[in-house]
Every structure is written in C-alpha cells, then in structure tokens.
Design a protein around this motif. Structure first.
Motif, PDB file in Angstrom:
ATOM      1  N   ASP A 191      47.469  46.373  59.771  1.00  0.00           N
ATOM      2  CA  ASP A 191      46.494  47.467  59.130  1.00  0.00           C
ATOM      3  C   ASP A 191      46.920  48.840  59.120  1.00  0.00           C
ATOM      4  O   ASP A 191      46.347  49.676  59.067  1.00  0.00           O
ATOM      5  N   THR A 192      48.213  49.067  59.116  1.00  0.00           N
ATOM      6  CA  THR A 192      48.796  50.266  58.957  1.00  0.00           C
ATOM      7  C   THR A 192      50.109  50.157  58.179  1.00  0.00           C
ATOM      8  O   THR A 192      50.677  48.978  57.776  1.00  0.00           O
ATOM      9  N   PRO A 193      50.557  51.094  57.383  1.00  0.00           N
ATOM     10  CA  PRO A 193      51.586  50.884  56.133  1.00  0.00           C
ATOM     11  C   PRO A 193      53.052  50.734  57.351  1.00  0.00           C
ATOM     12  O   PRO A 193      53.856  49.829  56.850  1.00  0.00           O
ATOM     13  N   GLU A 194      53.029  51.369  58.680  1.00  0.00           N
ATOM     14  CA  GLU A 194      54.202  50.856  59.473  1.00  0.00           C
ATOM     15  C   GLU A 194      54.345  49.534  59.810  1.00  0.00           C
ATOM     16  O   GLU A 194      55.372  48.915  59.963  1.00  0.00           O
ATOM     17  N   LYS A 195      53.222  48.701  60.120  1.00  0.00           N
ATOM     18  CA  LYS A 195      53.391  47.496  60.456  1.00  0.00           C
ATOM     19  C   LYS A 195      53.757  46.687  59.327  1.00  0.00           C
ATOM     20  O   LYS A 195      54.477  45.707  59.446  1.00  0.00           O
ATOM     21  N   ALA A 196      53.174  47.009  58.170  1.00  0.00           N
ATOM     22  CA  ALA A 196      53.597  46.368  56.985  1.00  0.00           C
ATOM     23  C   ALA A 196      55.062  46.182  56.730  1.00  0.00           C
ATOM     24  O   ALA A 196      55.753  45.376  56.529  1.00  0.00           O
ATOM     25  N   LYS A 197      55.499  47.497  56.679  1.00  0.00           N
ATOM     26  CA  LYS A 197      57.031  47.742  56.640  1.00  0.00           C
ATOM     27  C   LYS A 197      57.846  46.815  57.750  1.00  0.00           C
ATOM     28  O   LYS A 197      58.852  46.403  57.375  1.00  0.00           O
ATOM     29  N   ARG A 198      57.285  46.861  58.849  1.00  0.00           N
ATOM     30  CA  ARG A 198      58.008  46.143  60.067  1.00  0.00           C
ATOM     31  C   ARG A 198      58.062  44.658  59.870  1.00  0.00           C
ATOM     32  O   ARG A 198      59.131  44.104  60.084  1.00  0.00           O
TER      33      ARG A 198
END
Length: 228
Positions: A191-198
């Motif tokens: 649910d965050t851009p950071e998680k998607a990138k990770r």
C-alpha cells in the motif's frame, strides 16, 4: 508469451475492482479508473467480471489479469472458483486469468489439481496466475504449471491468518521467489510506493496494487482515522 505481458516486467499493475456493495461499482467507472491508472503509469490492470473487462478494453490497451469473484455455499473459494467463471472470462479473453490456488476444495468438491488440469486442457494457450496464501501453496502451484505465482491471498485464508506479506522484509515473498521456477507477482497489502519498489528489488516480476489506489472509501478512512 505476448509482448503485452512482457511489458509487465518490473512494472505496476493496478487492480480496478469494486464489489456490488461499494460506491464505485460500475463497469463505466472501472473503465475510467483503468484509464486514470494508465495515465499514472500503470502497465497492467487486474479486473473482475467480463463486463468490466470489456469496458476497460475500450479505454486502455494494457494487459489484463481477469478474475470473477463469486461465492458458493459449499466452498470458501471465491476467486474464479468454477468452470462457469472461466467460460465467462474467455468471452473477453484477458491476457491472464487468476484463480484461487489454495488448498481449499472448490464448489462441488473439486480439487485444485483436477480443476487446473481441466482448464489447461481446454485452453492450452491461456496464461494462468495462482492466487496463493502460503509458501507451500505457491510451491504446489509452481509444480502444477501455473505461469505466474501470486501472493494475493496471504493473510486472507484460515491457514495464513495473521500473516502479512510485508512481515520480516517480505519473508514469504522471498521464500517463494527463491524456490519457484515461474514468475512471481507480488500482491496483497502493498500500500505504499516504497513497498512496491521493495518487492521488485526482492525479485518479484511485477506488483499489483489495488485498494491503496482505487478504493477511495478506504483511502479516505486512513486520513480520517489519523485525525481521531
């Protein structure tokens, strides 16, 4: 494999779905939601029902992961549970069809292995995605021959209750990626851009984000709750 599906590598897929009890439940709205997602940079769409997919196709030329959510009294499986839902989706031919690939028995007592062999035989050229909730389920789906393995149901089944896809730096995802030969699509509570990138950095082929982008009532609640 089509070039449209290949464009998903390392990219974002946006889930454009609204259940009948939700305010955005409308094929017209889902078509415009998909268009907005494309304008924002999405390279694929996950969508439910042939009607929604037909409308989405009129708005965007992106690869679609198709599902049909339907409840049956004799089974907990609700994501593309029977041949009826497969046939509905094949009327609009999404690039990929996703289905529950957990250990739960399907309606009328059908087991996953038998169901998958049946649909593979009937539609040998179709791409299939396994919606899984545990590492063992993912490994089994990989062995069966699903083209893509998804973490969609982590935390949503009895056997995965309490699990979170992001726990311990996405340990469940890392276990699946390291042990499967088919491509893994990260989905569920990202649910965050950071998680998607990770998750992409950890080896996921692509990432699906839904509620955090396309369910405004849930997005609004996070802000409202923060102000309580």
């Amino acid at each position: 494999m089509s070039k449209k599906v290949e464009q998903l590598a390392g990219k974002l897929i946006v889930s454009c779905q609204a259940l009948p009890n939700e305010p955005l439940h409308s094929s017209f709205i889902m078509g415009r939601t998909a268009l907005a997602a494309k304008m924002g940079g999405a390279m694929g769409i996950r969508a439910g029902t042939r009607e929604d997919i037909r409308e989405i196709r009129s708005q965007v030329n992106l690869p679609i992961i198709g599902i049909v959510k339907r409840n049956y009294l004799d089974s907990p499986v609700y994501i593309t549970p029977t041949m009826k839902e497969i046939e509905e989706l094949m009327e609009v031919k999404p690039e990929m069809i996703a289905l529950d690939a957990t250990g739960a028995v399907r309606p009328q007592g059908v087991r996953l292995d038998d169901f998958f062999h049946q649909i593979k035989e009937r539609y040998p050229d179709q791409l299939w995605m396994a919606d899984c909730s545990t590492v063992d389920e993912a490994l089994h789906a990989d062995e069966l021959g699903f083209d893509y393995i998804g973490t969609t149901l982590v935390g949503y089944t009895e056997q995965s209750r309490g699990d979170r896809i992001e726990a311990n730096d996405f340990q469940i995802l890392r276990n699946i990626v390291s042990q499967t030969k088919h491509r893994v699509i990260a989905e569920g509570n990202i649910d965050t851009p950071e998680k998607a990138k990770r998750v992409i950095a950890l080896g996921a082929y692509s990432v699906v984000v839904g509620s955090a982008i396309t369910r405004p009532q849930l997005i609004t609640r996070t802000f409202a709750d923060a102000l309580k």
